[in-house]
Design an enzyme around this catalytic site. Structure first.
Site, mmCIF file in Angstrom:
data_model
loop_
_atom_site.group_PDB
_atom_site.id
_atom_site.type_symbol
_atom_site.label_atom_id
_atom_site.label_comp_id
_atom_site.label_asym_id
_atom_site.label_seq_id
_atom_site.Cartn_x
_atom_site.Cartn_y
_atom_site.Cartn_z
ATOM 1 N N HIS A 190 0.860 -1.188 0.000
ATOM 2 C CA HIS A 190 0.000 0.000 0.000
ATOM 3 C C HIS A 190 0.893 1.234 0.000
ATOM 4 O O HIS A 190 1.878 1.291 0.733
ATOM 5 C CB HIS A 190 -0.885 -0.020 1.253
ATOM 6 C CG HIS A 190 -1.689 1.231 1.444
ATOM 7 N ND1 HIS A 190 -1.397 2.178 2.404
ATOM 8 C CD2 HIS A 190 -2.776 1.696 0.792
ATOM 9 C CE1 HIS A 190 -2.278 3.162 2.332
ATOM 10 N NE2 HIS A 190 -3.120 2.898 1.365
ATOM 11 N N HIS A 206 1.792 11.048 -2.218
ATOM 12 C CA HIS A 206 0.560 10.844 -1.463
ATOM 13 C C HIS A 206 -0.196 12.166 -1.479
ATOM 14 O O HIS A 206 0.204 13.124 -0.812
ATOM 15 C CB HIS A 206 0.890 10.404 -0.030
ATOM 16 C CG HIS A 206 -0.248 9.726 0.645
ATOM 17 N ND1 HIS A 206 -0.394 9.681 2.006
ATOM 18 C CD2 HIS A 206 -1.297 9.046 0.144
ATOM 19 C CE1 HIS A 206 -1.486 9.010 2.310
ATOM 20 N NE2 HIS A 206 -2.049 8.620 1.198
#
Length: 593
Positions: A123, A169
């Protein structure tokens, strides 16, 4: 010989002595050497067949083992004897290289569709640390691939001048890395640890012209390695065997036209949609009140835990070719595993379609909620389709969740932050030590049974019982400083042994502490009744008792119960981050009754 300084006025001397072989090892040596002081290759072969259940060992294999043990122990090029003493025999059993607890070869059927396997899944694979401010880099991607991880996630965003693609991110302070750098590193390292396919999941935040640029980058970087689906929608996934040395792309098809259409028709996000029970079915009541800003927490198919789910989770699966052509057709053609949220709520999301397989994503709370109310629907869905589970958005420290919930419901892609560490990640490492560490572990048959759908919550009888005998440990004096555990005395080690699995099978037990000993001998046995041994993981931890503070960590490992070799085995231990110690190991016996 070592020493400790006490009170700055005198020194305490201590000696690290090699522990004697346990009585079970002495008895086995006596029995199979026919009471002699040497064991020959044929006697060793009989021991391996009878006690270790290693039936396939030939006399020539046994001769080679004897030769290797003698060479390693005595470092002599030519031997006058070709037999083992008791100490040689003990050394052989206590060597993780010679006598490991599980097999290191791929041995499962690799010809079933990809959906029939648990797959080692990362992830936010590009993050070096926490989820908010760490650097983005290709280094953690390389590390994960070298460990055997087969699913890499990249969040792709336009750069500041909107003419190139960065991986970062989104809406955080993480510093970006160029997509092309990540792609090249994936190409260079994808198949060094395993030949089986690498799936790249793209969390896409791009305009259609940048999608076209990504398509060009991906095709140029991977060339023939890239798998192109033959038709727009697969009706069954290919097998790991068919996809050896291939790269597979998974993301949502282009959706620019849908965003424009939705905003134009609704004037933004409607209150009805925002308040719909069906849309937030995955959110827990406490999370609803405490974490309203993290709107995607329990929702279906939001993938990125900081992305705006209302924009991202539109129904982009049913985009017909003509309308999608306004996006990036070359990009769309790359997508082998289609992701996306169908219209409607949970039941619709878990619908199994005859002519189409796809990928659905749920946050960890979304999965909890789904399994609470629709456990068998989840299992049925995962028999043909991919289910990806990802950490909740509030895990800013890159921690993880319990993976067994996903696995026991058939979820193939239980996505973990590989750069963190802790007990959840140890379980992930343990699961994927199975099947030779190739990153694909075949799901148990009961999860694939269409006639009788597995219910993880159902009560079951004990199927088999695992007995674990903890004999002794060694190697700490080689891998740790003499003052690491205690300034003034040798360590007081104890071992914790237990099971992670379905709730009925979970338990932890521990040995007594062995005081003042670098080579502790416990000689204690534990029994674990298992209702679902196929999903059970054996957890092992060593700690050093500390009266005044928290106990010190002395190593851990996690092993799939279904892979355990019976008999007396050497079990290497790992540090908190999952890196193997050079010398620390335990001597254990495994038996199924």
């Amino acid at each position: 010989m070592g020493s400790y300084r006490m009170c700055m006025c005198f020194t305490r001397k201590y000696r690290i002595t090699e522990a004697q072989p346990p009585s079970d090892v002495k008895e086995a040596f006596k029995k199979y050497s026919d009471g002699g002081i040497h064991m020959n290759a044929e006697q060793l072969r009989r021991f391996l067949a009878d006690v270790q259940a290693d039936d396939g060992v030939s006399i020539s294999d046994a001769e080679r083992i004897v030769e290797q043990v003698l060479h390693k122990r005595h470092h002599i090029a030519k031997f006058t004897r070709h037999t083992l003493t008791l100490d040689d025999f003990h050394h052989y059993l206590f060597s993780a290289d010679f006598n490991p607890p599980i097999r290191d070869q791929v041995h499962q059927d690799m010809t079933a569709p990809l959906s029939h396997y648990f797959i080692y899944t990362g992830h936010n694979s590009y993050l070096t640390g926490n989820q908010l401010s760490s650097d983005c880099s290709d280094v953690p991607i390389i590390k994960a691939l070298m460990r055997g991880v087969r699913v890499v996630e990249l969040d792709i965003w336009p750069n500041s001048s909107k003419d190139d693609v960065h991986v970062l991110h989104g809406r955080t302070l993480t510093t970006p890395v160029e997509l092309i750098k990540c792609l090249k590193s994936i190409k260079d390292h994808a198949f060094l640890a395993s030949p089986y396919p690498v799936i790249i999941t793209l969390e896409d935040h791009l305009t259609s012209d940048l999608q076209a640029k990504v398509a060009e980058m991906v095709t140029q970087t991977f060339g023939d390695m890239l798998y192109y689906p033959e038709s727009e929608n697969l009706n069954e996934f290919p097998s790991p065997e068919d996809m050896k040395y291939r790269i597979i792309i998974s993301t949502k098809p282009p959706k620019e036209y849908l965003k424009a259409k939705t905003i134009k028709e609704t004037g933004g996000i409607s209150k009805k949609r925002r308040d719909s029970d069906e849309d937030v079915w995955g959110m827990e009541p406490t999370e609803h009140t405490n974490l309203q800003e993290d709107d995607d927490l329990g929702c279906i198919e939001s993938d990125s835990d900081t992305s705006d789910h209302n924009q991202d989770s539109e129904d982009s699966n049913n985009c017909d070719h003509e309308r999608c052509s306004s996006g990036a057709p070359a990009y769309e053609r790359l997508i082998a595993i289609h992701a996306g949220k169908p219209k409607g709520g949970l039941k619709e999301a878990l619908k199994v379609e005859i002519d189409k397989v796809r990928r659905l994503s749920l946050s960890e709370q979304g999965l909890e909620k789904a399994t609470m109310n629709h456990a068998t629907h989840v299992v049925r869905f995962t028999q043909r389709n991919f289910l990806r589970v990802y950490p909740k958005g509030t895990r800013f420290d890159s921690s993880n969740y319990k993976p067994l919930t996903g696995w026991s419901h058939g979820a193939q892609l239980v996505a973990f932050n590989m750069q963190g560490y802790g007990k959840s990640l140890w379980l992930m490492h343990g699961m994927f030590r199975a099947n030779g560490g190739c990153g694909y572990v075949k799901k148990p048959d009961f999860l694939m049974n269409e006639n009788q759908i597995f219910d993880p919550k159902a009560k079951r009888p004990v199927k088999k019982t695992l007995k674990v005998k903890v004999y002794m440990g060694d190697g700490w004096h080689l891998d740790f400083k003499q003052t690491h555990f205690d300034l003034y005395s040798p360590p007081d080690f104890y071992t914790r042994v237990g099971i992670a699995g379905v709730p009925a099978d979970e338990r932890m037990k521990k040995t007594k502490k062995k005081e003042d000993d670098w080579t502790p001998v416990w000689d204690e046995e534990f029994t674990f009744p298992l209702t679902v041994p196929e999903l059970a993981l054996l957890r092992i931890e060593v700690h050093e008792y500390d009266m005044s503070e928290k106990d010190d960590f002395g190593g851990q490992t996690c092993l799939p119960v279904s892979e355990l070799k019976t008999g007396i085995r050497a079990v290497p231990l790992f540090n908190r981050k999952g890196e193997k110690y050079d010398s620390v190991r335990l001597l254990l016996q495994f038996e199924f009754v």
